[in-house]
Design a protein around this motif. Structure first.
Motif: not given
Length: 143
Positions: A100, A103, A106, A132, A135
């Motif tokens: 990702w 980021r 998460i 990316n 999910y």
């Protein structure tokens, strides 16, 4: 009226049933005698397929895919000065990198967590990778 079964057909059905029972017994015995990592890989692979994922070993580059498995590692690795959360996803048939970009964290994405990701598979540094992805955190199986 139902269809009548002859003696030969009944014998064939009986032999087929016994063969199926033996196969099931062999499979159960193989599970008890196999090394722990092989049993774990088989269970991971079966669970991933049950959740709708494509086995990682069957993925093709530049094709969209849905992959399910367990996160083995989650690290923060900047790429070209941009933060990137990198995870290794394992499904019993192989591993894939999930990245990702932009980021640092998460919520819920942590080692040991079961996850389903969807995106386009590519090769990055010789490793199958999805950048990316969409999910979904999958609840544990309780087993």
């Amino acid at each position: 009226m139902g269809k009548q079964i002859t003696g030969d057909q009944a014998t064939i059905a009986s032999v087929e049933n016994r063969a199926a029972e033996r196969f099931g017994l062999r499979r159960a015995l193989a599970k008890f005698t196999a090394p722990q990592h092989v049993v774990h890989a088989d269970e991971e692979r079966e669970q991933a397929v049950r959740l709708g994922g494509t086995p990682i070993a069957q993925l093709k580059s530049r094709q969209p895919a849905m992959v399910c498995g367990t996160l083995r590692a989650v690290t923060l690795r900047p790429r070209a000065g941009v933060p990137a959360l990198v995870a290794e996803l394992y499904d019993g048939s192989g591993s894939i990198s999930v990245i990702w970009l932009g980021r640092r964290h998460i919520g819920g994405v942590e080692p040991g967590r079961r996850i389903r990701v969807q995106g386009v598979v590519c090769e990055a540094s010789g490793t199958a990778t999805i950048f990316n992805p969409r999910y979904e955190l999958v609840p544990g199986t309780g087993s």
